[in-house]
Design a protein around this motif. Sequence first.
Motif, PDB file in Angstrom:
ATOM      1  N   ASP A 131      27.696  -9.064  40.912  1.00 47.18           N
ATOM      2  CA  ASP A 131      28.942  -8.312  40.784  1.00 47.18           C
ATOM      3  C   ASP A 131      30.009  -9.274  40.279  1.00 47.18           C
ATOM      4  O   ASP A 131      30.638  -9.982  41.055  1.00 47.18           O
ATOM      5  CB  ASP A 131      29.343  -7.703  42.132  1.00 47.18           C
ATOM      6  CG  ASP A 131      30.547  -6.769  42.014  1.00 47.18           C
ATOM      7  OD1 ASP A 131      31.190  -6.762  40.949  1.00 47.18           O
ATOM      8  OD2 ASP A 131      30.839  -6.048  42.986  1.00 47.18           O
ATOM      9  N   SER A 132      30.222  -9.294  38.970  1.00 44.39           N
ATOM     10  CA  SER A 132      31.143 -10.265  38.377  1.00 44.39           C
ATOM     11  C   SER A 132      32.602  -9.952  38.663  1.00 44.39           C
ATOM     12  O   SER A 132      33.483 -10.698  38.229  1.00 44.39           O
ATOM     13  CB  SER A 132      30.922 -10.338  36.865  1.00 44.39           C
ATOM     14  OG  SER A 132      31.138  -9.076  36.256  1.00 44.39           O
ATOM     15  N   SER A 133      32.885  -8.886  39.391  1.00 45.49           N
ATOM     16  CA  SER A 133      34.265  -8.614  39.796  1.00 45.49           C
ATOM     17  C   SER A 133      34.638  -9.409  41.051  1.00 45.49           C
ATOM     18  O   SER A 133      35.777  -9.319  41.515  1.00 45.49           O
ATOM     19  CB  SER A 133      34.448  -7.118  40.060  1.00 45.49           C
ATOM     20  OG  SER A 133      33.710  -6.703  41.208  1.00 45.49           O
ATOM     21  N   PRO A 157      38.086 -10.442  45.362  1.00 49.71           N
ATOM     22  CA  PRO A 157      38.157  -9.838  44.028  1.00 49.71           C
ATOM     23  C   PRO A 157      38.653 -10.839  42.991  1.00 49.71           C
ATOM     24  O   PRO A 157      39.499 -11.692  43.279  1.00 49.71           O
ATOM     25  CB  PRO A 157      39.143  -8.682  44.219  1.00 49.71           C
ATOM     26  CG  PRO A 157      39.094  -8.375  45.672  1.00 49.71           C
ATOM     27  CD  PRO A 157      38.829  -9.666  46.366  1.00 49.71           C
ATOM     28  N   ASN A 158      38.133 -10.729  41.793  1.00 52.12           N
ATOM     29  CA  ASN A 158      38.504 -11.631  40.697  1.00 52.12           C
ATOM     30  C   ASN A 158      39.848 -11.201  40.123  1.00 52.12           C
ATOM     31  O   ASN A 158      39.926 -10.404  39.198  1.00 52.12           O
ATOM     32  CB  ASN A 158      37.423 -11.614  39.612  1.00 52.12           C
ATOM     33  CG  ASN A 158      37.729 -12.592  38.497  1.00 52.12           C
ATOM     34  OD1 ASN A 158      38.483 -13.550  38.682  1.00 52.12           O
ATOM     35  ND2 ASN A 158      37.152 -12.353  37.333  1.00 52.12           N
TER      36      ASN A 158
END
Length: 485
Positions: A131-133, A157-158
């Motif tokens: 999950d790249s977020s 979160p990013n």
Amino acid sequence: MNSMKVFVGLLNWNRCDDLRRLIKSVLKDLSGQSNYNFEVAVIDNASTDKSIQMLDLEFPDLKKIINNTNLGGSGGFNTVLRYAATQGFDFAWLLDNDAEVLPGAFQGLMFSMESDQKIALVGSKVLHRDDSSIISELGAKISAFSTFPIPQFSNIPNLDLKAQIIDVDYVAICSALVRVSLLNTFGALDERFFLMWDDMEWGMRIRNHGYRVVATSLSEVVHPGFSERTLSPLFVYYAWRNHLYFIAVTYSGIRRIFYLCYISGLLHAAKINAQYVNKNFPFVKAYNLAFRDFCEAKFGKMDRSIEAFSCAGSGDLFKDKDIEALFGTNNVVLLSADRSVAVVKLTIDVLKGRFPNTRFIILVNYSRKYLFRWYNHNDLWIRKGIFRDFYLYKQMKINKVKSIFIFENVPIKILFSLTKNQLTVSNTGEIIKVSNFRLYNGFSLWANISLRRFIGMVNGFIMILSKIFMNPNFFRNLAKSRKLI
């Protein structure tokens, strides 16, 4: 004006598919950048899969440097550093094969590096592959009390961080840019680590030489989450042996003695827990070998076999019909989610498919709560604070929890008078078997484990102190025998 020379070294060992993904992302990120003179190469640690064939077929023009043996992460990246130093490169970009570069990653690293001549090492913001977020980490600090790493901005979160360049103690070398001209000052990675703790010791050494180690939010890469790694005997061995070695070569005086006693005590307490509570004997062997090899100054790649033993618990095994009975007769089941979020999610899907009338509650540590935001909020319990077990016990009573299930290879953390079972779960979420642990009442279990852990701590203190006093030149010999380019 001559453009600066940058060597991009991609380290690989038996990850053909990951390597292909990394190469494509790197070449895409570097395309169109004319301000730098790049050389991209794959450094292969004697892979036995189809990595070399894939390179020859799909990337025939890409430079390959093939080591004769597997030198581990530290030795492999040192191949990159030595080549960059001898060929006159200004910078070296170190990349691990399971990373994937996002657009603008190199420019972000270089912008941060050029902002201050005292910066020697810059690391990218690492995002979770699943999950790249979510941020996996943005560099990390080393705890001044325990010497354990403290990842910065981990599992959140990013977001667009205000502090774009952050001073840290070390950065993960899955993506890091180093100023090659300074290698003669602070040296390369210590190959005695082989795996784990090498980047931590390197970062601390660079800082001790008066240079800055920073992480930048301007550069992003995707990588398997550091908090999601599955424990194994091999992981345990390198983690504990190298932690002790890290302390021995990083600190001095009373602080070194204190830290070694503390970590040695924790190691022996964990061994007691694995031996008498989880009954996981491969882990017991890993703890023993880790401490013994440190005391005997045996470093590098481990030359003994641990993985040959089964990693399953040694309790009474249940047949499939018994698994059906365990879940089918309990309307509320608590699962300690210490395995990776991907495995937990698959396991939950399997369990809910087979037992739709059972309520499954997931227990997670506070630092990982955002990774489980996909689960029902009311059925997600968070462990946080000094009184977390008392709160948990109260919630279990209110919700009438009948069973606690703990994933394989994880120390028991819940000490209550309920049936405790251990799930052996495959990486696809399939339940292989369930092991039943000895049943204690709440207080006797707590007292039993606490006493054994206390004995383990004392034993660890005594053993490390006796080693130091019996061999007063131990640390001096370690320092003399180090090779840092």
